[in-house]
Enzyme design. Structure first.
Site, mmCIF file in Angstrom:
data_model
loop_
_atom_site.group_PDB
_atom_site.id
_atom_site.type_symbol
_atom_site.label_atom_id
_atom_site.label_comp_id
_atom_site.label_asym_id
_atom_site.label_seq_id
_atom_site.Cartn_x
_atom_site.Cartn_y
_atom_site.Cartn_z
ATOM 1 N N ASP A 1 -30.886 -3.216 -56.323
ATOM 2 C CA ASP A 1 -30.517 -2.248 -57.359
ATOM 3 C C ASP A 1 -29.404 -2.850 -58.211
ATOM 4 O O ASP A 1 -28.838 -3.886 -57.868
ATOM 5 C CB ASP A 1 -30.058 -0.918 -56.735
ATOM 6 C CG ASP A 1 -29.161 -1.138 -55.544
ATOM 7 O OD1 ASP A 1 -28.358 -2.100 -55.565
ATOM 8 O OD2 ASP A 1 -29.230 -0.346 -54.594
ATOM 9 N N ASP B 1 -25.784 -2.252 -60.104
ATOM 10 C CA ASP B 1 -24.590 -1.421 -60.266
ATOM 11 C C ASP B 1 -23.794 -1.924 -61.465
ATOM 12 O O ASP B 1 -23.681 -3.123 -61.689
ATOM 13 C CB ASP B 1 -23.717 -1.471 -59.020
ATOM 14 C CG ASP B 1 -24.413 -0.864 -57.813
ATOM 15 O OD1 ASP B 1 -25.277 0.012 -58.010
ATOM 16 O OD2 ASP B 1 -24.109 -1.270 -56.682
ATOM 17 N N ASP C 1 -15.216 -5.946 -50.974
ATOM 18 C CA ASP C 1 -15.165 -6.478 -49.611
ATOM 19 C C ASP C 1 -15.234 -8.008 -49.546
ATOM 20 O O ASP C 1 -14.248 -8.661 -49.226
ATOM 21 C CB ASP C 1 -16.202 -5.807 -48.698
ATOM 22 C CG ASP C 1 -17.608 -5.771 -49.277
ATOM 23 O OD1 ASP C 1 -17.827 -6.362 -50.354
ATOM 24 O OD2 ASP C 1 -18.503 -5.180 -48.642
HETATM 25 P P1 ATP Z 1 -27.159 -4.554 -51.262
HETATM 26 O O1 ATP Z 1 -27.942 -5.702 -51.758
HETATM 27 O O2 ATP Z 1 -27.421 -4.259 -49.845
HETATM 28 O O3 ATP Z 1 -27.193 -3.350 -52.148
HETATM 29 P P2 ATP Z 1 -24.461 -4.687 -52.187
HETATM 30 O O4 ATP Z 1 -23.483 -5.806 -52.133
HETATM 31 O O5 ATP Z 1 -24.902 -4.238 -53.530
HETATM 32 O O6 ATP Z 1 -25.651 -5.102 -51.270
HETATM 33 P P3 ATP Z 1 -23.638 -1.997 -51.825
HETATM 34 O O7 ATP Z 1 -23.444 -1.240 -50.547
HETATM 35 O O8 ATP Z 1 -24.725 -1.584 -52.734
HETATM 36 O O9 ATP Z 1 -23.812 -3.512 -51.395
HETATM 37 O O10 ATP Z 1 -22.233 -1.973 -52.578
HETATM 38 C C1 ATP Z 1 -22.076 -2.451 -53.886
HETATM 39 C C2 ATP Z 1 -20.759 -3.195 -54.023
HETATM 40 O O11 ATP Z 1 -19.670 -2.308 -53.779
HETATM 41 C C3 ATP Z 1 -20.562 -4.339 -53.047
HETATM 42 O O12 ATP Z 1 -21.149 -5.520 -53.503
HETATM 43 C C4 ATP Z 1 -19.051 -4.422 -52.955
HETATM 44 O O13 ATP Z 1 -18.530 -5.116 -54.058
HETATM 45 C C5 ATP Z 1 -18.628 -2.968 -53.082
HETATM 46 N N1 ATP Z 1 -18.497 -2.334 -51.759
HETATM 47 C C6 ATP Z 1 -19.443 -1.608 -51.113
HETATM 48 N N2 ATP Z 1 -19.000 -1.167 -49.926
HETATM 49 C C7 ATP Z 1 -17.727 -1.597 -49.820
HETATM 50 C C8 ATP Z 1 -16.720 -1.449 -48.817
HETATM 51 N N3 ATP Z 1 -16.957 -0.776 -47.684
HETATM 52 N N4 ATP Z 1 -15.514 -2.014 -49.061
HETATM 53 C C9 ATP Z 1 -15.270 -2.694 -50.207
HETATM 54 N N5 ATP Z 1 -16.185 -2.867 -51.156
HETATM 55 C C10 ATP Z 1 -17.400 -2.335 -50.986
HETATM 56 MG MG MG Z 2 -26.209 -2.586 -53.987
#
Ligand code: ATP
Ligand code: MG
Length: 452
Positions: free
Chosen positions: A76, A78, A151
């Protein structure tokens, strides 16, 4: 003179605060990275362009930038911006503000939702619990502040719609090239703020095939127990991401390796730790491989199947004890299911629709051997037959039940009705199929208790 220059450098360094890494250029121009607009969802581009023409900043951020840089297809997209949620809301008719503590905007395009968040500030003043867990962080901030509170460095890369550059404050690009998951900041502190980040480390390592940085690994070994503080509902969401995104086997191995699994499925961990013949580990990894394969083939999957598999061994052992105490199998399994489920949901919540399904799949396991008369036909038309049959096959493959039983059911589904009747009658003549109630109750020594 020299001292003067370095002083000036320090003063003019972007954001100029103590976090910034020396000599680290945070901007990769459009020629210096491989992200192409053709790989970005049209909806995300629309959002970014509209923000830009309204005079706001607009960046793609998080997993989408990371995955695009790795040449993978993002799950997705963001977006992050300096516009407030209210300002974003006004720009898009198809949008709504969600979240109470920290508001974000969901912009909807058909089935796709683009999440738009306002830059978030540092949580230096955030309220924390005794263990250091962040309870509230809801201040807006600058792009750089937004980067430092994320993170992993590889998750803190921004794609700027203004000039198509990638902004990297935390050294994410270098880690991406090394295949390394480094936490931004001090690992222990970041895990105390939010223990779920430990699960995220394992998940990203499994998904991307990355290594976890040694200091992060050490912190996970020390702090795994903090998962006990995480609300059960959040762990359920995280568990879905670990096991239902196509890399369940690797995630499971990672969770066990880092000793996080025991804080998620303690009863299962006890069985795994005492296992002798390789079961239930083989059984669980087979169930996970099965889910991964189905996802790769775009077939439907349900977490109920995996959860039923994960909890099967504790359930089975408890049910066997109940049977040894003289309870009929059906009751024994129901009672064991009550205990196992109520114990498990203290750690990870399980929505009712899934626990109902799990229980049905489990109970069906006691019924599948009993095929005589009309029983086999009744079972075949049961709503949960297919899942229960798949479950039975996994048990057979792992050597827990006789392979013949699975083969019998496979064949039963392939042949026509007259042949099916022949199959059932054949059971009657060879005495198998559990016609008489107590006939084939498992005769483990425990079943014959000395004290009767
Ligand atoms: P995925 O491909 O699984 O969606 P993602 O990196 O996009 O991986 P998400 O859970 O969608 O993970 O979160 C989007 C972004 O928000 C992350 O890339 C990170 O920068 C930030 N983020 C999400 N959860 C946390 C957390 N618990 N602490 C700090 N930053 C976070
Ligand atoms: Mg994501």
């Amino acid at each position: 003179m020299h001292g003067m220059i370095s002083l000036l450098k320090r003063l003019f360094r972007r954001g100029g605060d103590s976090h910034s890494t020396d000599d680290h250029n945070p901007i990769y121009t459009r020629q210096e990275h491989n992200i192409s607009r053709a790989d970005i969802s049209e909806s995300a581009l629309k959002v970014l362009y509209r923000l830009k023409s309204a005079g706001f900043e607009g960046y793609l951020v998080g997993g989408s930038v990371r995955d695009l840089l790795l040449g993978r297809e993002p799950k997705d997209f963001d977006v992050t911006t300096d516009a407030t949620p209210e300002q974003v809301r006004k720009l898009f008719r198809n949008s709504r503000i969600i979240g109470r503590r920290f508001k974000i905007v969901h912009v909807r395009f058909g089935r796709e939702i683009i999440e738009v968040a306002t830059f978030r500030g540092s949580n230096d003043d955030a309220r924390t619990s005794e263990e250091g867990m962040v309870l509230s962080d809801n201040v807006y901030g600058t792009l750089e502040e937004d980067a430092w509170r994320r993170d992993f460095t590889v998750n803190a890369l921004y794609y700027n719609i203004r000039d198509f550059s990638v902004v990297d404050y935390t050294g994410g690009m270098a880690d991406l090239n090394k295949g390394m998951l480094s936490l931004i900041g001090e690992p222990e502190q970041r895990f105390r703020e939010d223990p779920v980040r430990m699960l995220r480390a394992v998940r990203f390592a499994a998904k991307l095939g990355f290594r976890i940085a040694p200091d992060v690994e050490q912190a996970i070994y020390r702090l795994g127990y903090l998962l006990q503080e995480v609300p059960a509902a959040r762990l359920f969401d995280e568990m879905l991401k670990l096991f239902m995104s196509g890399h369940a086997v690797a995630s499971f191995e990672g969770l066990r390796h880092y000793r996080l699994f025991e804080h998620m499925f303690p009863a299962t961990e006890v069985c795994l730790a005492h296992e002798e013949a390789g079961f239930p580990r083989t059984f669980i990894t087979r169930a996970m491989a099965n889910t991964d394969k189905r996802l790769a083939e775009d077939k439907p999957v349900t977490p109920a199947f995996l959860l039923a598999a994960l909890l099967w061994e504790p359930l089975r052992q408890l049910a066997e004890e109940n049977i040894a105490d003289g309870e009929p199998a059906y009751q024994a399994f129901h009672a064991a299911a009550d205990v196992v489920l109520s114990q498990q949901v203290k750690h990870i919540s399980i929505p009712r629709r899934f626990s109902v399904m799990m229980r049905e799949m489990w109970i069906m396991q006691t019924r599948l051997p009993r095929r005589q008369g009309k029983r086999a036909f009744a079972l075949l038309s049961h709503d949960r037959f297919r899942a229960a049959y798949d479950f039975l096959l996994l048990r057979a493959e792992s050597g827990e039940v006789n392979a013949e039983l699975g083969e019998w059911w496979t064949r039963f589904q392939q042949v026509d009705e007259s042949e099916q009747r022949v199959m059932v009658r054949a059971l009657e003549s060879d005495g198998s199929g559990h016609s008489k109630k107590r006939r084939r109750r498992r005769s483990s020594p425990r079943n014959r208790r000395a004290d009767g």
